[in-house]
Design an enzyme around this catalytic site. Structure first.
Site, short mmCIF file in Angstrom:
data_model
loop_
_atom_site.label_atom_id
_atom_site.label_comp_id
_atom_site.label_asym_id
_atom_site.label_seq_id
_atom_site.Cartn_x
_atom_site.Cartn_y
_atom_site.Cartn_z
N CYS A 1 11.48 4.42 -5.05
CA CYS A 1 10.29 3.62 -4.66
C CYS A 1 9.08 4.46 -4.25
O CYS A 1 7.99 4.21 -4.75
CB CYS A 1 10.61 2.63 -3.56
N ARG B 1 22.91 9.80 -2.85
CA ARG B 1 23.04 9.32 -1.47
C ARG B 1 24.37 9.79 -0.91
O ARG B 1 25.38 9.71 -1.60
CB ARG B 1 22.99 7.79 -1.41
N GLN C 1 19.87 4.29 -11.17
CA GLN C 1 19.50 2.88 -11.02
C GLN C 1 18.63 2.45 -12.19
O GLN C 1 17.80 3.22 -12.67
CB GLN C 1 18.70 2.68 -9.74
N ASP D 1 15.91 0.83 -12.22
CA ASP D 1 15.07 0.50 -11.08
C ASP D 1 13.65 0.15 -11.53
O ASP D 1 13.10 0.80 -12.40
CB ASP D 1 15.01 1.74 -10.19
N HIS E 1 9.74 -1.47 -9.84
CA HIS E 1 8.95 -2.00 -8.73
C HIS E 1 7.81 -2.83 -9.31
O HIS E 1 7.20 -2.42 -10.29
CB HIS E 1 8.46 -0.87 -7.84
N LYS F 1 15.53 -11.28 0.07
CA LYS F 1 15.91 -10.91 -1.30
C LYS F 1 16.72 -12.02 -1.95
O LYS F 1 17.17 -12.97 -1.30
CB LYS F 1 16.70 -9.61 -1.31
N HIS G 1 11.20 -4.75 -5.14
CA HIS G 1 12.16 -3.83 -5.79
C HIS G 1 13.07 -4.71 -6.63
O HIS G 1 13.49 -5.77 -6.17
CB HIS G 1 13.10 -3.14 -4.80
#
Ligand code: ZN
Length: 474
Positions: A115, A147, A165, A167, A169, A263, A314
């Site tokens: 992000c 992570r 991911q 991913d 945004h 979310k 996200h």
């Protein structure tokens, strides 16, 4: 068949080893006697050759799929100065999951989330191209993150420390938030149905809305009451639209939101060996923390006017490539879709013991195999005899599971046709097809399986071609 877990049911890791997706730790290779984790670190899957093909093909499709739907494509660094994550707040609230290191008095972090980098790209575009930047601004990355997870929680490809991911945004004006959320779930549905050939029966799908506890806005839930109300209304409106359009039901869990925003998750119920399990698919999450910390609201107001309000969302359709793979392997019993399969074609030459016929068989098989590779497919060739054929087929069916088998025997070599057996996901079995062949038999084979890729053509414009001679996998 013994499972990796020692039981009789195959786990996703058994399939992953059989398909050569990840390197098998108990390999007899030199230095591998113990655990390959000694080389990679626990929870860091070492994707093997089959896994490499799978990842490249998938990421290629994801990039094209998103680009065609108005997302920009990013590729951000794996490391950052710790300062980036200090500004984002991760250093405070996510520190225990971050890999941090110091070189020459400078503090670095290995990227745990994409992000902050995506927001930097957005801010730089806003500063440089000003009003030409259209909202909603959507930015996608197949973003590899690391992570730290406690050793005890690591499991196969499901809980890992290194993952990619899918991913994105979305920086959207408030009045376009509902549309943006609805399209996220339509994208997810498309991807899972067309690429992974999954059956998203509304009976098995539920949307879960994680909302704030109204009493605790401003204390446990950061952001303004207005932001929470507007975003939660948008979430519910999107959920209603999806219910009306596709029949997906939804439910609300108050007080379950993250501190930085509410979310929506898509939950799928799957049955595995008689046990019902929940599989979390796509997710979209509002964030009121990052836009404040990176002064996104100020930048937006400066360019688009003082009454422009935006949300940062996200979202992921699969979650991560690794986690999704772990559940998908169980779901599909190790059957990969044609495009993602490590071995797309297994060309089986069935010798008969007559040298002149066998020569024809070998020649035809070789020409089909080589032709398929030259057209960008992954093909392997094996030789067998009529008597050992069924054993050989059973062996490759229980391991590498080629997407299509091509049989070439005496009749095929002499009568101008081939027998192919593609695996058909909707029917959960192989279907035999006779293919008449001309000058270029491999082209006839390709034409005969064209429909296996229709969904991907619809999604991404064209299917990726990552060729390989994978004969040694058979
Ligand atoms: Zn994010």
């Amino acid at each position: 068949m013994q499972g990796a877990s020692g039981g009789n049911v195959k786990t996703h890791m058994d399939y992953a080893y059989e398909l050569d997706l990840v390197v098998k730790p108990d390999s007899r290779a030199p230095l591998f006697e113990r655990e390959y984790a000694a080389f990679t670190g626990a929870g860091v899957p070492l994707f093997s050759l089959g896994g490499g093909y799978y990842r490249y093909a998938l990421i290629d499709i994801l990039a094209r799929f998103h680009a065609r739907r108005g997302y920009f494509i990013a590729e951000t660094p794996i490391i950052a100065s710790t300062y980036l994550y200090q500004v984002s707040g991760h250093l405070d609230f996510f520190r225990q999951n971050m890999f941090l290191f110091k070189i020459e008095d400078h503090d670095f972090a290995i990227k745990p989330m994409n992000c902050p980098y995506h927001i930097l790209i957005f801010l730089s575009h806003l500063a440089r191209y000003r009003q030409k930047v259209r909202l909603p601004f959507k930015i996608f990355e197949a973003g590899r993150v690391h992570r730290y997870e406690p050793s005890g929680s690591l499991y196969g490809l499901l809980r890992v420390r290194a993952f990619t991911q899918d991913d994105a945004h979305i920086i959207t004006p408030e009045d376009k938030a509902v549309d943006s959320l609805v399209s996220v779930f339509e994208e997810m549905k498309l991807l899972l149905e067309k690429l992974f050939l999954m059956n998203l029966d509304p009976q098995n799908i539920t949307l879960r809305l994680s909302l704030s506890d109204k009493e605790k806005i401003g204390s446990e839930f950061m952001g303004t009451r207005r932001e929470w109300e507007a975003s939660e209304t948008a979430l519910e409106e999107a959920a209603k639209t999806l219910r009306d359009r596709y029949g997906f039901d939804y439910y609300k869990e108050e007080g379950e939101a993250a501190f930085y925003g509410p979310k929506i998750d898509v939950i799928m119920r799957v049955e595995e060996s008689g046990i019902e399990k929940e599989w979390q698919l796509g997710t979209a999450q509002f964030d009121f923390n990052l836009p404040r910390r990176f002064k996104v609201y100020d930048a937006v107001r400066e360019i688009y006017g003082s009454d422009t309000r935006v949300f940062i969302i996200h979202r992921a359709l699969m979650g991560s490539i690794e986690r999704f793979l772990s559940v998908y392997l169980d779901y599909a019993k190790g059957r990969m879709p044609f495009t993602l399969s490590p071995v797309q074609f297994a060309v089986v030459a069935i010798k008969v013991g007559d040298p002149s016929v066998d020569e024809k068989i070998a020649k035809l098989a070789e020409s089909v195999h080589k032709g398929l590779i030259s057209e960008g497919y992954r093909s392997g060739i094996i030789e067998t005899t009529k008597t050992s054929l069924s054993g050989e087929v059973r062996r490759i069916e229980s391991t590498i599971k080629p997407a299509v088998t091509v049989y070439i025997g005496a009749r095929e070599a002499e009568e101008g046709y081939l027998t192919i057996r593609p695996y058909i996901h909707s029917e959960k079995k192989r279907i035999s097809k006779k293919v008449s062949i001309g000058e270029n038999p491999h082209i006839d084979v390709i034409m005969a399986v064209k429909d296996l890729e229709e969904g991907i053509v619809e999604l991404a414009g064209y299917p990726p071609r990552i060729p390989g001679d994978v004969s040694h996998l058979l």
